[in-house]
Design a protein around this motif. Structure first.
Motif, PDB file in Angstrom:
ATOM      1  N   MET A  65       0.926  -1.219  -0.372  1.00 49.58           N
ATOM      2  CA  MET A  65      -0.283   0.024  -0.343  1.00 49.58           C
ATOM      3  C   MET A  65       0.509   1.036  -0.245  1.00 49.58           C
ATOM      4  SD  MET A  65      -3.381  -0.852  -0.063  1.00 49.58           S
ATOM      5  CE  MET A  65      -3.954   0.897   0.934  1.00 49.58           C
ATOM      6  N   THR A  66       2.129   1.470   0.607  1.00 51.66           N
ATOM      7  CA  THR A  66       2.684   2.434   0.670  1.00 51.66           C
ATOM      8  C   THR A  66       4.020   2.524   0.082  1.00 51.66           C
ATOM      9  OG1 THR A  66       4.345   1.120   2.231  1.00 51.66           O
ATOM     10  CG2 THR A  66       2.469   2.660   2.632  1.00 51.66           C
ATOM     11  N   ASN A  67       4.296   1.519  -0.706  1.00 48.98           N
ATOM     12  CA  ASN A  67       5.315   1.618  -2.169  1.00 48.98           C
ATOM     13  C   ASN A  67       4.836   1.798  -3.496  1.00 48.98           C
ATOM     14  OD1 ASN A  67       7.303   0.667  -3.298  1.00 48.98           O
ATOM     15  ND2 ASN A  67       6.694  -1.221  -3.252  1.00 48.98           N
ATOM     16  N   THR A  68       4.238   3.179  -3.589  1.00 51.14           N
ATOM     17  CA  THR A  68       4.536   4.536  -4.177  1.00 51.14           C
ATOM     18  C   THR A  68       5.337   5.302  -4.894  1.00 51.14           C
ATOM     19  OG1 THR A  68       3.390   6.349  -3.120  1.00 51.14           O
ATOM     20  CG2 THR A  68       1.471   4.413  -3.741  1.00 51.14           C
ATOM     21  N   ASP A  69       5.747   5.622  -5.706  1.00 52.29           N
ATOM     22  CA  ASP A  69       6.647   6.198  -6.648  1.00 52.29           C
ATOM     23  C   ASP A  69       6.290   7.812  -6.196  1.00 52.29           C
ATOM     24  OD1 ASP A  69       7.567   4.250  -8.553  1.00 52.29           O
ATOM     25  OD2 ASP A  69       5.570   5.441  -9.913  1.00 52.29           O
ATOM     26  N   ALA A  70       4.914   7.867  -5.640  1.00 49.85           N
ATOM     27  CA  ALA A  70       5.427   9.341  -4.799  1.00 49.85           C
ATOM     28  C   ALA A  70       5.949   9.573  -3.590  1.00 49.85           C
ATOM     29  CB  ALA A  70       3.599  10.169  -4.980  1.00 49.85           C
ATOM     30  N   SER A  71       5.420   8.444  -2.757  1.00 51.42           N
ATOM     31  CA  SER A  71       5.946   8.571  -1.365  1.00 51.42           C
ATOM     32  C   SER A  71       7.037   8.241  -0.892  1.00 51.42           C
ATOM     33  CB  SER A  71       5.152   7.061  -0.755  1.00 51.42           C
ATOM     34  OG  SER A  71       5.700   6.847   0.921  1.00 51.42           O
ATOM     35  N   ASP A  72       7.893   8.758   0.388  1.00 49.84           N
ATOM     36  CA  ASP A  72       9.300   8.935   0.149  1.00 49.84           C
ATOM     37  C   ASP A  72       9.852   8.105   1.292  1.00 49.84           C
ATOM     38  OD1 ASP A  72      10.008  10.764  -2.005  1.00 49.84           O
ATOM     39  OD2 ASP A  72       9.694  12.334  -0.721  1.00 49.84           O
ATOM     40  N   ASP A  73       8.426   7.584   1.878  1.00 47.45           N
ATOM     41  CA  ASP A  73       8.635   6.554   3.120  1.00 47.45           C
ATOM     42  C   ASP A  73       8.086   5.569   2.418  1.00 47.45           C
ATOM     43  OD1 ASP A  73       9.502   8.819   4.602  1.00 47.45           O
ATOM     44  OD2 ASP A  73       8.006   9.276   5.152  1.00 47.45           O
ATOM     45  N   ALA A  74       8.591   4.632   1.396  1.00 46.04           N
ATOM     46  CA  ALA A  74       7.579   3.830   0.987  1.00 46.04           C
ATOM     47  C   ALA A  74       8.242   2.590   1.982  1.00 46.04           C
ATOM     48  CB  ALA A  74       8.136   3.107  -0.200  1.00 46.04           C
ATOM     49  N   SER A  75       9.161   2.172   2.529  1.00 43.81           N
ATOM     50  CA  SER A  75       9.490   1.204   3.341  1.00 43.81           C
ATOM     51  C   SER A  75      10.181   1.581   4.568  1.00 43.81           C
ATOM     52  CB  SER A  75      11.354   1.016   2.906  1.00 43.81           C
ATOM     53  OG  SER A  75      12.345   1.811   2.988  1.00 43.81           O
ATOM     54  N   ASP A  76       9.212   1.967   5.588  1.00 44.47           N
ATOM     55  CA  ASP A  76       9.340   2.428   6.826  1.00 44.47           C
ATOM     56  C   ASP A  76       8.957   1.309   7.242  1.00 44.47           C
ATOM     57  OD1 ASP A  76      10.616   5.063   6.604  1.00 44.47           O
ATOM     58  OD2 ASP A  76       8.563   6.001   6.583  1.00 44.47           O
ATOM     59  N   PHE A  77       7.801   0.660   7.408  1.00 47.16           N
ATOM     60  CA  PHE A  77       7.492  -0.615   8.283  1.00 47.16           C
ATOM     61  C   PHE A  77       8.503  -1.620   7.761  1.00 47.16           C
ATOM     62  CE2 PHE A  77       3.972  -3.460   8.566  1.00 47.16           C
ATOM     63  CZ  PHE A  77       3.448  -2.601  10.419  1.00 47.16           C
ATOM     64  N   LEU A  78       9.186  -2.038   6.596  1.00 49.86           N
ATOM     65  CA  LEU A  78       9.837  -2.643   6.479  1.00 49.86           C
ATOM     66  C   LEU A  78      10.687  -2.951   7.988  1.00 49.86           C
ATOM     67  CD1 LEU A  78      11.363  -2.220   2.884  1.00 49.86           C
ATOM     68  CD2 LEU A  78       9.714  -4.129   3.663  1.00 49.86           C
ATOM     69  N   LEU A  79      10.772  -4.535   8.435  1.00 45.96           N
ATOM     70  CA  LEU A  79      11.006  -4.150   9.670  1.00 45.96           C
ATOM     71  C   LEU A  79      12.405  -6.363   9.741  1.00 45.96           C
ATOM     72  CD1 LEU A  79       9.111  -4.246  12.695  1.00 45.96           C
ATOM     73  CD2 LEU A  79      10.210  -2.380  11.675  1.00 45.96           C
ATOM     74  N   ALA A  80      13.498  -6.159  10.254  1.00 40.56           N
ATOM     75  CA  ALA A  80      14.614  -7.161   9.761  1.00 40.56           C
ATOM     76  C   ALA A  80      13.641  -7.791  11.371  1.00 40.56           C
ATOM     77  CB  ALA A  80      15.719  -5.915   9.776  1.00 40.56           C
ATOM     78  N   THR A  81      13.448  -7.733  12.017  1.00 41.97           N
ATOM     79  CA  THR A  81      13.086  -8.419  12.955  1.00 41.97           C
ATOM     80  C   THR A  81      12.599  -9.915  13.391  1.00 41.97           C
ATOM     81  OG1 THR A  81      11.217  -7.275  14.153  1.00 41.97           O
ATOM     82  CG2 THR A  81      13.933  -6.841  14.452  1.00 41.97           C
ATOM     83  N   SER A 289      -2.774   5.571   5.497  1.00 42.22           N
ATOM     84  CA  SER A 289      -3.814   4.917   4.542  1.00 42.22           C
ATOM     85  C   SER A 289      -4.922   4.310   4.705  1.00 42.22           C
ATOM     86  CB  SER A 289      -2.468   3.993   3.355  1.00 42.22           C
ATOM     87  OG  SER A 289      -2.689   2.874   4.176  1.00 42.22           O
ATOM     88  N   LEU A 290      -5.647   4.802   3.176  1.00 41.45           N
ATOM     89  CA  LEU A 290      -7.142   4.396   3.349  1.00 41.45           C
ATOM     90  C   LEU A 290      -7.693   4.043   1.958  1.00 41.45           C
ATOM     91  CD1 LEU A 290      -9.565   4.332   4.499  1.00 41.45           C
ATOM     92  CD2 LEU A 290     -10.739   6.521   4.049  1.00 41.45           C
ATOM     93  N   SER A 291      -8.167   1.982   2.662  1.00 39.46           N
ATOM     94  CA  SER A 291      -8.843   2.108   1.052  1.00 39.46           C
ATOM     95  C   SER A 291     -10.281   1.458   1.874  1.00 39.46           C
ATOM     96  CB  SER A 291      -7.622   0.383   0.905  1.00 39.46           C
ATOM     97  OG  SER A 291      -8.153  -0.549  -0.315  1.00 39.46           O
ATOM     98  N   LEU A 292     -10.605   1.699   0.325  1.00 37.31           N
ATOM     99  CA  LEU A 292     -11.994   1.395   0.612  1.00 37.31           C
ATOM    100  C   LEU A 292     -12.261   0.831  -1.135  1.00 37.31           C
ATOM    101  CD1 LEU A 292     -13.951   4.044   2.198  1.00 37.31           C
ATOM    102  CD2 LEU A 292     -13.941   2.050   3.213  1.00 37.31           C
ATOM    103  N   ALA A 293     -11.368  -0.119  -1.757  1.00 41.38           N
ATOM    104  CA  ALA A 293     -12.038  -0.639  -2.990  1.00 41.38           C
ATOM    105  C   ALA A 293     -12.644  -1.889  -2.514  1.00 41.38           C
ATOM    106  CB  ALA A 293     -10.522  -1.342  -2.954  1.00 41.38           C
ATOM    107  N   HIS A 294     -13.521  -1.962  -4.138  1.00 44.66           N
ATOM    108  CA  HIS A 294     -14.383  -2.864  -3.775  1.00 44.66           C
ATOM    109  C   HIS A 294     -15.643  -3.241  -3.172  1.00 44.66           C
ATOM    110  CE1 HIS A 294     -10.494  -4.427  -6.287  1.00 44.66           C
ATOM    111  NE2 HIS A 294     -10.214  -4.852  -5.712  1.00 44.66           N
ATOM    112  N   LEU A 314      -5.040   6.983  -0.871  1.00 42.26           N
ATOM    113  CA  LEU A 314      -6.779   6.960  -0.538  1.00 42.26           C
ATOM    114  C   LEU A 314      -7.252   5.898  -2.064  1.00 42.26           C
ATOM    115  CD1 LEU A 314     -10.087   6.987   0.311  1.00 42.26           C
ATOM    116  CD2 LEU A 314      -9.675   9.418  -1.258  1.00 42.26           C
ATOM    117  N   ASN A 315      -7.990   5.194  -2.338  1.00 42.26           N
ATOM    118  CA  ASN A 315      -7.940   3.931  -2.871  1.00 42.26           C
ATOM    119  C   ASN A 315      -9.341   3.982  -2.946  1.00 42.26           C
ATOM    120  OD1 ASN A 315      -8.386   1.853  -4.330  1.00 42.26           O
ATOM    121  ND2 ASN A 315      -7.029   0.503  -3.334  1.00 42.26           N
ATOM    122  N   LEU A 316     -10.105   4.349  -3.766  1.00 37.28           N
ATOM    123  CA  LEU A 316     -11.582   4.450  -3.554  1.00 37.28           C
ATOM    124  C   LEU A 316     -11.921   3.406  -5.213  1.00 37.28           C
ATOM    125  CD1 LEU A 316     -12.533   7.749  -2.741  1.00 37.28           C
ATOM    126  CD2 LEU A 316     -13.782   5.425  -2.072  1.00 37.28           C
ATOM    127  N   ALA A 317     -10.979   2.568  -5.038  1.00 36.26           N
ATOM    128  CA  ALA A 317     -10.779   1.759  -7.093  1.00 36.26           C
ATOM    129  C   ALA A 317     -12.086   0.767  -6.770  1.00 36.26           C
ATOM    130  CB  ALA A 317     -10.237   1.447  -7.184  1.00 36.26           C
TER     131      ALA A 317
END
Length: 671
Positions: A65-81, A289-294, A314-317
């Protein structure tokens, strides 16, 4: 008994792998983490192991969800633990409490899989999980007959994922006593709702009247909650990620997420949601991030998303939205990406995106309805998205793509259009000086203005494939000095301008699937440009003396494919280069050097032709003047030669007379 236990564990591992595949089909496969089995305190129907947190479906979903070209914090949620994970298979109603009591007390992640028969019922109470107070991740995947009864809050939980689980709240669940609908503290109103406001556009815009929004009192809402037993996550104060998919959560209310101040990612896909109640997500003000898709949302009113001032995605697809206006969105000052694809949106009225000034990516378009592209007076449909970098519009319709439709998109780098566009007129992309990729394929384009691409000085990729073009105008690419890829395959082209291959950086020219009429004017065509296609980018690095990479960058790769060779329709479909070499015998190709003069760059093509004619006229007049001067000089030269001869003859005669007179005088003196 031991063999049965091992068999159950093997089945659990296999089922978990299948669930991972079905839950995230669009993600690439990740390498398997090193697993250590904990055989000391693990129930027989569970598999206990130490696994990488990034391998969990909830973590992979957040990263996606956060891995977009516009977001600079795409890998903030990656944890190596690595965390202690238990995956359990549930079948009968009575075994849940015994199972939870036998789990390790220091468990950090728990995945519950209900795989009972279609008629079997299974209920899981949140109170039975409170003993696992070190639990940070909980996933429950049911079969449609699974129920999660929220009777006590899990204040220590950080990540929750529920799929095909019916959520309900117990009557003894404590709810906030003094909650108040935040409508009284919300001051924003669209310009059309504020009479006499200075923000009202210069030309008064007329909008369709919106239906009245029902706002109930707190007492009425509490009574409704008692009747429907809607779930509430009040007290889950540490929750950061909440994913509720296919759980029949068709109605939302503002108390459901009240108090979730740490919640950053919320997904409510495939729940049959028809309408967003006012301030439905105001209890989670820090959502990113908020997804209301489908779902089946048919109408957007700005109060439904009010209060999300930190929302980035925002995902309203795949909903039922048909129109967008200035009453659709509240202020979303940090929104980076909005996905509205697969909505039958036919109209986008002006001022729709005036409250989304920081958006970088916008996706629209559906096969069910065509989006009308147009402008109103001096207002465009996207004129406030000054920082937008990527715009994708599918299934658009317009008789002619004219100036003003994309007004205000000064920072746009990628533009993709699909649908029905008959012609592209002069200055259609005015002001888009940062545009690098323009994709107009599959649009049914019949006509291109010779100045359709005027001003696109940074354009690198141009895709006009699979249209109905019969010719490419002269001067179409005069302004595109950085152009690397041109795709014209799948049209009705017969000839190309001789200056087409003069682009200094051209690497790919897709010209196949066209009925070319081959002649010697094609002598400057190059196989190294027409028989290649652009491939994925590759990493190239500068290495130090030890071979370690120092400076790396991604560059495009190009692959040769002889199937892409253009063919001659007037020579039975033979290759253009075979016909030029074996049948036309055109000789050496004509090498055309690009012009060095840049004074006409940026001018319309008709003005360039006019200046060229003026230069030719001046050159012709100069030649006439030069020939006249030359004739005059020759005439003067001839005249000067005659006068010189006459002067010499007169001088000779005078000299002879003088000498004769001197001889006579000398003779008389002697006598």
């Amino acid at each position: 008994m031991l063999s049965v236990s091992r068999l159950i564990k093997v089945l659990i591992v296999l089922l978990l792998c299948c669930q991972l595949q079905s839950a995230l089909p669009q993600l690439d496969q990740q390498p398997e983490a090193t697993v250590e089995l904990d055989v000391l305190s693990c129930p027989s129907s569970c598999v206990c192991q130490y696994a990488a947190f990034n391998e969990l479906p909830i973590a992979r979903w957040v990263n996606h969800m956060t891995n977009t070209d516009a977001s600079d914090d795409a890998s903030d949620f990656l944890l190596a633990t690595h965390i202690k994970l238990a995956t359990c298979l549930l079948q009968e109603e009575g075994e849940t409490q015994t199972l939870f009591s036998a789990l390790p007390i220091d468990l950090q992640a728990l995945i519950l899989l209900h795989t009972g028969s279609p008629g079997s019922q299974l209920t899981v109470n949140t109170s039975s999980l409170r003993a696992l107070n070190q639990l940070s991740t909980l996933e429950i995947r049911g079969s449609g007959t699974t129920t999660l009864n929220i009777d006590e809050p899990l204040e220590f939980l950080q990540h929750a994922n529920f799929e095909q689980v019916r959520l309900q709240a117990s009557e003894r669940l404590q709810r906030p006593q003094h909650s108040k609908l935040p409508s009284d503290n919300y001051e924003y109103k669209p310009p059309s709702d504020m009479a006499g406001n200075e923000a009202t556009p210069k030309y008064q815009l007329k909008f369709e009247p919106e239906a009245a929004v029902e706002i109930m009192s707190y007492a009425q809402y509490v009574e409704r909650l008692k009747q429907t037993r809607m779930p509430s996550f009040w007290g889950w104060s540490q929750l950061e990620v909440l994913r509720i998919h296919n759980c029949q959560l068709s109605e939302l209310h503002w108390q459901m997420f009240d108090g979730l101040t740490q919640l950053h990612h919320l997904s409510l896909e495939r729940n049959g949601i028809e309408e967003l109640q006012p301030f439905a997500f105001s209890g989670a003000p820090h959502l990113k991030s908020l997804s209301l898709a489908h779902n089946t949302v048919a109408r957007l009113y700005y109060l439904g998303l009010a209060g999300l001032l930190e929302l980035e995605t925002l995902n309203l697809a795949d909903n039922h939205l048909e129109r967008l206006s200035e009453s659709s969105f509240p202020p979303l000052p940090r929104l980076l990406k909005a996905d509205l694809r697969e909505n039958p949106i036919m109209y986008i009225l002006p001022a729709t995106f005036w409250v989304m000034n920081d958006t970088r990516e916008l996706l629209l378009g559906s096969k069910l309805a065509a989006l009308e592209l147009r402008s109103w007076n001096s207002y465009g449909q996207f004129d406030s998205l000054h920082k937008l970098r990527k715009l994708s519009l599918g299934n658009v319709t317009t008789a002619s793509l004219e100036q003003g439709v994309f007004k205000g998109l000064y920072a746009l780098e990628q533009l993709t259009l699909r649908g029905n566009i008959s012609s592209v007129q002069f200055d259609a992309f005015a002001g888009m000086e940062q545009l690098r990729e323009l994709d107009l394929s599959h649009c049914g384009i019949v006509e291109l203005s010779m100045d359709a691409l005027l001003g696109l000085k940074c354009l690198e990729q141009l895709n006009l494939a699979h249209n109905n073009l019969t010719h490419v105008p002269n001067g179409l690419l005069d302004d595109q000095l950085r152009l690397e890829v041109v795709q014209l395959q799948g049209n009705q082209l017969r000839t190309l301008p001789t200056s087409f291959f003069q682009q200094p950086r051209l690497r790919v020219a897709r010209l196949d699937q066209n009925p070319w009429q081959c002649d010697c004017d094609m002598s400057n065509w190059l196989p190294r440009l027409t028989n290649v296609m652009r491939g994925p980018s590759v990493e190239r690095c500068v290495r130090d003396i030890n071979g370690e990479p120092m400076l790396c960058r991604h560059v495009a790769s190009y692959e040769t494919d002889k199937k892409l060779v253009p063919r001659c329709a007037n020579y039975n479909g033979r290759s253009v280069y075979y016909v030029l070499r074996r049948q036309l015998h055109c000789g050496a190709p004509l090498m055309l050097a690009p012009s060095r003069g840049h004074s006409t760059r940026g001018l319309p093509h008709w003005r360039k032709l006019e200046l060229h004619q003026q230069q030719q006229h001046k050159l012709g007049s100069k030649k006439k003047q030069h020939s006249h001067k030359k004739q005059r000089k020759s005439h003067l030269a001839q005249r000067n030669n005659l006068e010189h001869i006459l002067k010499e003859q007169q001088q000779k005669q005078q000299n002879e007379a003088t000498s004769a007179q001197s001889d006579g005088q000398k003779m008389s003196n002697e006598i």
